[in-house]
Design an enzyme around this catalytic site. Sequence first.
Site, PDB file in Angstrom:
ATOM      1  N   HIS A  22      40.989  38.104  60.442  1.00  0.00           N
ATOM      2  CA  HIS A  22      41.983  37.327  59.749  1.00  0.00           C
ATOM      3  C   HIS A  22      41.004  36.227  59.031  1.00  0.00           C
ATOM      4  O   HIS A  22      40.015  35.788  59.545  1.00  0.00           O
ATOM      5  CB  HIS A  22      42.517  36.671  60.897  1.00  0.00           C
ATOM      6  N   ASN A  23      41.768  35.638  58.127  1.00  0.00           N
ATOM      7  CA  ASN A  23      41.157  34.514  57.157  1.00  0.00           C
ATOM      8  C   ASN A  23      40.113  34.957  56.030  1.00  0.00           C
ATOM      9  O   ASN A  23      39.544  34.142  55.445  1.00  0.00           O
ATOM     10  CB  ASN A  23      40.900  33.120  57.935  1.00  0.00           C
TER      11      ASN A  23
END
EC number: 2.3.1.191
Length: 333
Positions: free
Chosen positions: A244-245
């Site tokens: 994620h991110n």
Amino acid sequence: MMPDARFFTTSAPLGLDDLAALTGGEVVRRSEVAVTRVAPLAEADAGSLAFMADRKFAAALSASGAGVVIVPPSAVDAVPAGAAVIVSREAQAAWARVAAHLHRPILLEAAGPSDVCEDDTVVLEPGVVVGIGARIGRGSRIGANTVIGPGVQIGRDCVIGSGATIGFSLIGDRVKIYAGARIGEAGFGAAGAAGGPVDIPQLGRVILQDGVTIGANTCIDRGAYGDTVVGENTKIDNLVQIGHNCIIGRSCLIAAHTGISGSVTVGDNVMFGGKAGIGDHIAIGEGARVAAGAGVLADIPAGETWSGYPAKPIRQFLREAVWLARQVNRKKD
């Protein structure tokens, strides 16, 4: 910024007493506030709930505009004067419980082809399920038994293989996603709590820009709060994990079994050999190369090639490998 309403519903605002009941925390500073969303410290506004669980974020706390902050007892005095304060020894877990209450993923309900397809050039093979609010652009083909989640936007002339799942995602034109890929699943995040780890709701999206290719059985996690982004014309092999991110630049090449941890930033034209592993919050500069099997635990400057575990500039790695081989041979003699 609220979580994208195409993918999440948001519950009614919460007052301080509601928040205390949800978190098990204690209100030690009050204000007339109604919390409408959760947010990181840096992005929080007067209607937001934020948290600080680690002193390394003290500067972000002092600059935050959050209406309510959850902090451990030792950090109460560091909260800006205008914010309400809830004390908890499990600040991140408490924030996660509120996030799960306020922002809930929209559940899958199947839509009809006429509601989601731009025109009759879109092909949905047998067994495809497409959620309400999704949109599929002209000339795209969706493989058998693939599931497209509610609100997902797929551009024109895309090819999605069989048995893939795509959720919480915005996908550009001419994107190829091969069989069994998982795009937009929840990123790996958990907060420590007395009763055991608590899942941290993942409230962001995946954005795949034009011309991206995603290999079979590759997994790309949606952002924890912001977005996971893969830049134009990047090509990703089978069985790759992107956490994620992550922000992956344009025209990158990522070979099979590479694992990229959360919050990694990759510049344009970067190449990863097979089984490369990248630690979290690493920055890899434009045009860099990561050799097969390398374990990257530090930032890589633009244009450099790194190898080994822990990874280092390749000339240094080769010098050390030659020196070590010589020492071994001397001992044998």
